[in-house]
Design an enzyme around this catalytic site. Sequence first.
Site, PDB file in Angstrom:
ATOM      1  N   CYS A  14       0.887  -1.164   0.000  1.00 46.85           N
ATOM      2  CA  CYS A  14       0.000   0.000   0.000  1.00 46.85           C
ATOM      3  C   CYS A  14       0.917   1.203   0.000  1.00 46.85           C
ATOM      4  O   CYS A  14       1.568   1.492   1.000  1.00 46.85           O
ATOM      5  CB  CYS A  14      -0.918   0.036   1.218  1.00 46.85           C
ATOM      6  SG  CYS A  14      -1.806   1.610   1.296  1.00 46.85           S
ATOM      7  N   CYS A  27      -0.478   4.109   2.629  1.00 48.94           N
ATOM      8  CA  CYS A  27      -0.508   3.937   4.089  1.00 48.94           C
ATOM      9  C   CYS A  27      -0.281   2.481   4.427  1.00 48.94           C
ATOM     10  O   CYS A  27       0.848   2.007   4.347  1.00 48.94           O
ATOM     11  CB  CYS A  27      -1.803   4.480   4.666  1.00 48.94           C
ATOM     12  SG  CYS A  27      -3.295   4.036   3.740  1.00 48.94           S
ATOM     13  N   SER A  28      -1.319   1.763   4.807  1.00 50.27           N
ATOM     14  CA  SER A  28      -1.110   0.376   5.217  1.00 50.27           C
ATOM     15  C   SER A  28      -2.331  -0.492   4.927  1.00 50.27           C
ATOM     16  O   SER A  28      -2.656  -1.376   5.693  1.00 50.27           O
ATOM     17  CB  SER A  28      -0.778   0.323   6.707  1.00 50.27           C
ATOM     18  OG  SER A  28      -1.826   0.924   7.445  1.00 50.27           O
ATOM     19  N   CYS A  29      -3.025  -0.217   3.808  1.00 49.08           N
ATOM     20  CA  CYS A  29      -4.214  -1.005   3.477  1.00 49.08           C
ATOM     21  C   CYS A  29      -3.822  -2.471   3.303  1.00 49.08           C
ATOM     22  O   CYS A  29      -2.854  -2.786   2.612  1.00 49.08           O
ATOM     23  CB  CYS A  29      -4.865  -0.466   2.210  1.00 49.08           C
ATOM     24  SG  CYS A  29      -5.426   1.238   2.414  1.00 49.08           S
TER      25      CYS A  29
HETATM   26 FE    FE Z   1      -3.329   2.102   2.878  1.00 47.70          FE
END
Ligand code: FE
Length: 200
Positions: free
Chosen positions: A99, A102-104
């Site tokens: 991602c 961010c951190s999906c």
């Molecule tokens: Fe994300």
Amino acid sequence: MSAPARPESIAALDRLLEALRTRGVVTDEELAARQASTDSASPETGARMVARAWLDPEYRALLLRDGKAAAEAMGVSMAGAPPLGVLEDTPARHHLVVCTLCSCYPRAVLGYPPHWYKSFAYRARAVREPRAVLAEWGTALPDSVDVRVVDSTADYRWMVLPLRPAGTEGWSEDQLTSIVSRDALVGAALPQAPQGAVGG
Ligand code: FE
């Protein structure tokens, strides 16, 4: 960006949840159900989906067509979760999930992302030099294998269906599940061929 101190962020979250409850956007029951499914999520769910796909062509087809439906077929609640896409590795193509924003991450089937997944270094380097990143982590792919980097987003989450290693013929779903690591489910590693296996 300076992150707020933890107590303040928790207080802010409480205020947000209270506002959502008051407006009838969410109910306590929905919050509790979502919390329970996130807390119980672990990479073993994704590993089992992979193992089942290796064994069952019909399940494999479902997994590749509709990841959410395939997760639900394993008893995972996907209510409110974004679509889940599944990337099929082949002998000629390897997928790596990142991602970049961010951190999906498909938490419902893989649990919480590893710390490196959220790091700026990974998010930047996975896109620019995926082969180098993989090699540093012990997965040196031959030049004949095309590496495709796929961006998980808030709207669409991805996991990888890796190749089944040689030497696992006749294995049970449990045995196969045990060799699919968390990292293999996003393409950062390969399922480990059993000791003594030829090829792989
Ligand atoms: Fe994300």
